[in-house]
Write a protein that holds these residues in place. Structure first.
Motif, PDB file in Angstrom:
ATOM      1  N   THR A  40       0.853  -1.189   0.000  1.00  0.00           N
ATOM      2  CA  THR A  40       0.000   0.000   0.000  1.00  0.00           C
ATOM      3  C   THR A  40       0.892   1.243   0.000  1.00  0.00           C
ATOM      4  OG1 THR A  40      -0.114   0.037   2.416  1.00  0.00           O
ATOM      5  CG2 THR A  40      -1.833  -1.200   1.266  1.00  0.00           C
ATOM      6  N   PRO A  41       0.385   2.351  -0.517  1.00  0.00           N
ATOM      7  CA  PRO A  41       1.195   3.566  -0.563  1.00  0.00           C
ATOM      8  C   PRO A  41       1.641   4.057   0.814  1.00  0.00           C
ATOM      9  CG  PRO A  41      -0.758   3.818  -1.935  1.00  0.00           C
ATOM     10  CD  PRO A  41      -0.911   2.527  -1.175  1.00  0.00           C
ATOM     11  N   ASP A  42       0.881   3.698   1.860  1.00  0.00           N
ATOM     12  CA  ASP A  42       1.244   4.139   3.201  1.00  0.00           C
ATOM     13  C   ASP A  42       1.969   3.059   4.014  1.00  0.00           C
ATOM     14  OD1 ASP A  42      -0.938   2.460   3.518  1.00  0.00           O
ATOM     15  OD2 ASP A  42      -2.020   3.794   4.877  1.00  0.00           O
ATOM     16  N   SER A  43       2.449   2.018   3.349  1.00  0.00           N
ATOM     17  CA  SER A  43       3.218   0.979   4.039  1.00  0.00           C
ATOM     18  C   SER A  43       4.496   1.585   4.609  1.00  0.00           C
ATOM     19  CB  SER A  43       3.612  -0.143   3.070  1.00  0.00           C
ATOM     20  OG  SER A  43       2.496  -0.879   2.659  1.00  0.00           O
ATOM     21  N   PRO A  44       4.960   1.062   5.743  1.00  0.00           N
ATOM     22  CA  PRO A  44       6.234   1.547   6.274  1.00  0.00           C
ATOM     23  C   PRO A  44       7.334   1.364   5.221  1.00  0.00           C
ATOM     24  CG  PRO A  44       5.165   0.067   7.830  1.00  0.00           C
ATOM     25  CD  PRO A  44       4.376   0.008   6.551  1.00  0.00           C
ATOM     26  N   ASN A  45       8.158   2.349   5.058  1.00  0.00           N
ATOM     27  CA  ASN A  45       9.282   2.336   4.112  1.00  0.00           C
ATOM     28  C   ASN A  45       8.875   2.425   2.645  1.00  0.00           C
ATOM     29  OD1 ASN A  45      11.102   2.090   6.279  1.00  0.00           O
ATOM     30  ND2 ASN A  45      10.863  -0.125   6.262  1.00  0.00           N
ATOM     31  N   ALA A  46       7.595   2.690   2.350  1.00  0.00           N
ATOM     32  CA  ALA A  46       7.185   2.875   0.961  1.00  0.00           C
ATOM     33  C   ALA A  46       7.916   4.092   0.396  1.00  0.00           C
ATOM     34  CB  ALA A  46       5.673   3.072   0.863  1.00  0.00           C
ATOM     35  N   LEU A  47       8.306   4.011  -0.849  1.00  0.00           N
ATOM     36  CA  LEU A  47       9.033   5.100  -1.504  1.00  0.00           C
ATOM     37  C   LEU A  47       8.037   6.109  -2.068  1.00  0.00           C
ATOM     38  CD1 LEU A  47      11.751   6.274  -2.492  1.00  0.00           C
ATOM     39  CD2 LEU A  47      11.491   4.837  -4.534  1.00  0.00           C
ATOM     40  N   TRP A  68      -1.709  -5.509   4.593  1.00  0.00           N
ATOM     41  CA  TRP A  68      -1.050  -6.633   5.267  1.00  0.00           C
ATOM     42  C   TRP A  68      -2.027  -7.520   6.037  1.00  0.00           C
ATOM     43  CZ3 TRP A  68       2.930  -9.459   4.676  1.00  0.00           C
ATOM     44  CH2 TRP A  68       3.306 -10.349   5.689  1.00  0.00           C
ATOM     45  N   PRO A  69      -2.917  -6.954   6.862  1.00  0.00           N
ATOM     46  CA  PRO A  69      -3.788  -7.851   7.632  1.00  0.00           C
ATOM     47  C   PRO A  69      -5.036  -8.316   6.885  1.00  0.00           C
ATOM     48  CG  PRO A  69      -4.148  -5.599   8.340  1.00  0.00           C
ATOM     49  CD  PRO A  69      -3.054  -5.564   7.305  1.00  0.00           C
ATOM     50  N   LEU A  70      -5.229  -7.843   5.641  1.00  0.00           N
ATOM     51  CA  LEU A  70      -6.472  -8.146   4.930  1.00  0.00           C
ATOM     52  C   LEU A  70      -6.261  -8.501   3.459  1.00  0.00           C
ATOM     53  CD1 LEU A  70      -8.567  -5.161   6.335  1.00  0.00           C
ATOM     54  CD2 LEU A  70      -8.800  -7.568   6.997  1.00  0.00           C
ATOM     55  N   CYS A  95       6.998  -5.757  -2.883  1.00  0.00           N
ATOM     56  CA  CYS A  95       6.190  -5.202  -1.807  1.00  0.00           C
ATOM     57  C   CYS A  95       7.197  -4.555  -0.848  1.00  0.00           C
ATOM     58  CB  CYS A  95       5.274  -6.247  -1.164  1.00  0.00           C
ATOM     59  SG  CYS A  95       6.102  -7.727  -0.543  1.00  0.00           S
ATOM     60  N   ILE A  96       7.022  -4.656   0.439  1.00  0.00           N
ATOM     61  CA  ILE A  96       7.974  -4.026   1.356  1.00  0.00           C
ATOM     62  C   ILE A  96       9.123  -4.977   1.703  1.00  0.00           C
ATOM     63  CG2 ILE A  96       8.261  -2.978   3.648  1.00  0.00           C
ATOM     64  CD1 ILE A  96       6.795  -1.210   1.591  1.00  0.00           C
ATOM     65  N   LYS A  97       8.798  -6.249   2.012  1.00  0.00           N
ATOM     66  CA  LYS A  97       9.836  -7.220   2.400  1.00  0.00           C
ATOM     67  C   LYS A  97       9.841  -8.477   1.530  1.00  0.00           C
ATOM     68  CE  LYS A  97       9.982  -5.818   7.221  1.00  0.00           C
ATOM     69  NZ  LYS A  97       9.825  -6.274   8.622  1.00  0.00           N
TER      70      LYS A  97
END
Length: 147
Positions: A40-47, A68-70, A95-97
């Motif tokens: 998602t655009p507001d994920s931690p560490n999103a560029l 992440w949870p859904l 994604c992020i990781k």
């Protein structure tokens, strides 16, 4: 590449965690034609501005924002359809990781490409063991394909 958990899955598909500005600049040299982001655009560490950075390089950019949870079965279906539309292109999927991605790739290889469990699951098992939410998502996607 700076991105975590970077793997080349096929000659046409690379996966990773979040791309850095430097990583994006390297994509044309790899022949990448499409970037797909499952975070998602507001994920931690999103560029910030990732889509614009990629588009400036004349690379297609798609985002299927999987919370992440859904995670939702329809998001996997969108993903599978997008890979079909992009057939013949070199794709970078992230994604992020590389955790969301590894689940989607496992399901794609297993359900769409009909590869063995061993071949389908190697990336997933290399990166993580899905928690109960993601294990339920895997089972839901598999069940939806049996209908």
């Amino acid at each position: 590449m700076d991105a975590l958990n970077t793997y080349q899955v096929f000659d046409w598909l690379w996966t990773s965690g979040q791309l850095s500005e430097k990583d994006i600049a390297e994509l044309p040299g790899l022949g990448i034609q499409t970037v797909i982001n499952l975070a998602t655009p507001d994920s931690p560490n999103a560029l910030a501005g990732e889509a614009d950075r990629v588009a400036r390089l004349r690379i297609n950019y798609f985002q299927i924002p999987v919370e992440w949870p859904l995670p939702e079965v329809e998001q996997f279906n969108q993903f599978a359809n997008l890979l079909e539309v992009c057939r013949g292109q070199k794709i970078w999927l992230h994604c992020i990781k590389n955790m969301r991605v590894s689940v989607f790739i496992y399901l794609y290889r297993s359900l769409i490409l009909r590869e063995s469990e061993t071949d389908s699951a190697w990336l997933l098992h290399k990166i993580w063991t899905p928690d109960p939410t993601w294990q339920e998502f895997i089972e839901d996607v598999k069940a939806s394909r049996l209908k």
